[in-house]
Design a protein around this motif. Sequence first.
Motif, short mmCIF file in Angstrom:
data_model
loop_
_atom_site.label_atom_id
_atom_site.label_comp_id
_atom_site.label_asym_id
_atom_site.label_seq_id
_atom_site.Cartn_x
_atom_site.Cartn_y
_atom_site.Cartn_z
N LEU A 86 40.08 -80.14 39.90
CA LEU A 86 41.30 -79.56 39.33
C LEU A 86 41.19 -79.36 37.83
N SER A 87 40.57 -80.29 37.14
CA SER A 87 40.37 -80.13 35.70
C SER A 87 39.53 -78.90 35.40
N ASN A 88 38.53 -78.65 36.24
CA ASN A 88 37.66 -77.49 36.04
C ASN A 88 38.33 -76.19 36.47
N LEU A 89 39.03 -76.22 37.60
CA LEU A 89 39.63 -74.99 38.13
C LEU A 89 40.95 -74.63 37.45
N LEU A 90 41.80 -75.61 37.20
CA LEU A 90 43.11 -75.34 36.63
C LEU A 90 43.12 -75.41 35.12
N GLY A 91 42.23 -76.22 34.58
CA GLY A 91 42.27 -76.52 33.16
C GLY A 91 43.06 -77.81 32.96
N ALA A 92 42.76 -78.49 31.89
CA ALA A 92 43.38 -79.79 31.64
C ALA A 92 44.90 -79.68 31.51
N LYS A 93 45.40 -78.62 30.86
CA LYS A 93 46.85 -78.49 30.66
C LYS A 93 47.58 -78.33 32.00
N ALA A 94 47.12 -77.39 32.83
CA ALA A 94 47.78 -77.16 34.13
C ALA A 94 47.66 -78.39 35.02
N PHE A 95 46.51 -79.05 34.99
CA PHE A 95 46.33 -80.26 35.78
C PHE A 95 47.32 -81.34 35.32
N GLY A 96 47.46 -81.49 34.00
CA GLY A 96 48.39 -82.47 33.45
C GLY A 96 49.85 -82.15 33.72
N ASN A 97 50.15 -80.86 33.98
CA ASN A 97 51.53 -80.45 34.25
C ASN A 97 51.95 -80.63 35.71
N LEU A 98 51.06 -81.06 36.57
CA LEU A 98 51.44 -81.29 37.96
C LEU A 98 52.51 -82.37 38.02
N ASP A 99 53.50 -82.16 38.85
CA ASP A 99 54.55 -83.15 39.03
C ASP A 99 54.10 -84.31 39.89
N CYS A 100 53.11 -84.06 40.72
CA CYS A 100 52.57 -85.10 41.59
C CYS A 100 51.15 -84.70 41.97
N PHE A 101 50.27 -85.68 41.98
CA PHE A 101 48.90 -85.46 42.40
C PHE A 101 48.48 -86.66 43.25
N GLU A 115 50.86 -88.57 56.20
CA GLU A 115 51.18 -89.57 55.17
C GLU A 115 51.12 -89.02 53.75
N ILE A 116 50.11 -88.24 53.42
CA ILE A 116 49.97 -87.78 52.04
C ILE A 116 51.14 -86.89 51.62
N TYR A 117 51.62 -86.05 52.55
CA TYR A 117 52.75 -85.18 52.22
C TYR A 117 54.07 -85.96 52.17
N LEU A 118 54.23 -86.92 53.04
CA LEU A 118 55.44 -87.75 53.01
C LEU A 118 55.48 -88.58 51.73
N THR A 119 54.33 -89.06 51.29
CA THR A 119 54.24 -89.83 50.05
C THR A 119 54.60 -88.95 48.86
N GLN A 125 60.91 -87.11 45.02
CA GLN A 125 62.33 -87.24 45.38
C GLN A 125 62.88 -85.90 45.87
N VAL A 126 62.09 -85.24 46.71
CA VAL A 126 62.46 -83.97 47.31
C VAL A 126 62.45 -84.17 48.83
N ASP A 127 63.55 -83.81 49.48
CA ASP A 127 63.61 -83.92 50.93
C ASP A 127 62.48 -83.10 51.54
N ARG A 128 61.81 -83.66 52.51
CA ARG A 128 60.66 -82.99 53.12
C ARG A 128 61.03 -81.62 53.68
N LYS A 129 62.26 -81.44 54.10
CA LYS A 129 62.69 -80.13 54.62
C LYS A 129 62.75 -79.07 53.53
N ASN A 130 62.71 -79.51 52.26
CA ASN A 130 62.73 -78.59 51.13
C ASN A 130 61.36 -78.41 50.51
N CYS A 131 60.34 -78.87 51.20
CA CYS A 131 58.96 -78.75 50.69
C CYS A 131 58.24 -77.60 51.39
#
Length: 192
Positions: A86-101, A115-119, A125-131
């Motif tokens: 992700l650092s290589n593909l997105l760049g450090a700024k975009a990678f750092g801007n992720l809300d969750c990784f 499990e990974i998506y539920l986590t 704090q987003v209802d899974r139905k809104n993802c």
Amino acid sequence: MRWYFAKYGWPTCRGTGTQSPPETATEQEQLVDVLQDYKTRIYKEMVADVAQPRSGVLRLMNEAREAGLSVAVCSAATKSSVEFTLSNLLGAKAFGNLDCFLAGDDVTKKKPDPEIYLTASKKLQVDRKNCMVIEDSTIGLNAALGAGMQCIVTYTSSTKGEDFKGAKMVVSDLGADPPNCVTVDTLRECMG
């Protein structure tokens, strides 16, 4: 790898090395660890030399952030591999801007388990139905659907022939430029 070996069987013959095929659960885990380390090393070399983001990924991430939506990456790969990629593909700024990784190391069960998506949903704090999940394989699609989330599949050359039943949309890529691309409005329509 565990999923693959569980589905198709563990190696039963000696390869070019000197190690015997794994017979116990401990030996199977050791084999997966060795293979994962090797795969990660080779993958990092490839990413550093040739990888580019898929068409439309950065555009859609930026559009989503501008619309006030959370953006997350959930990968079954090892954390070090995903961070490097992700650092290589997105760049450090975009990678750092992720809300969750989240990476495979962050969960006890890997895709196709949800499990990974539920986590991620819980952390955001987003209802899974809104993802809305964007995936590239049936393994990821099944994880998203298992989590009760909607999914768009943007297949790769190696997953093109898979059965994407249950996906809201199946595309070859997210598209670089409007009007022929997946946008935040497209995501909202798919959620409808």
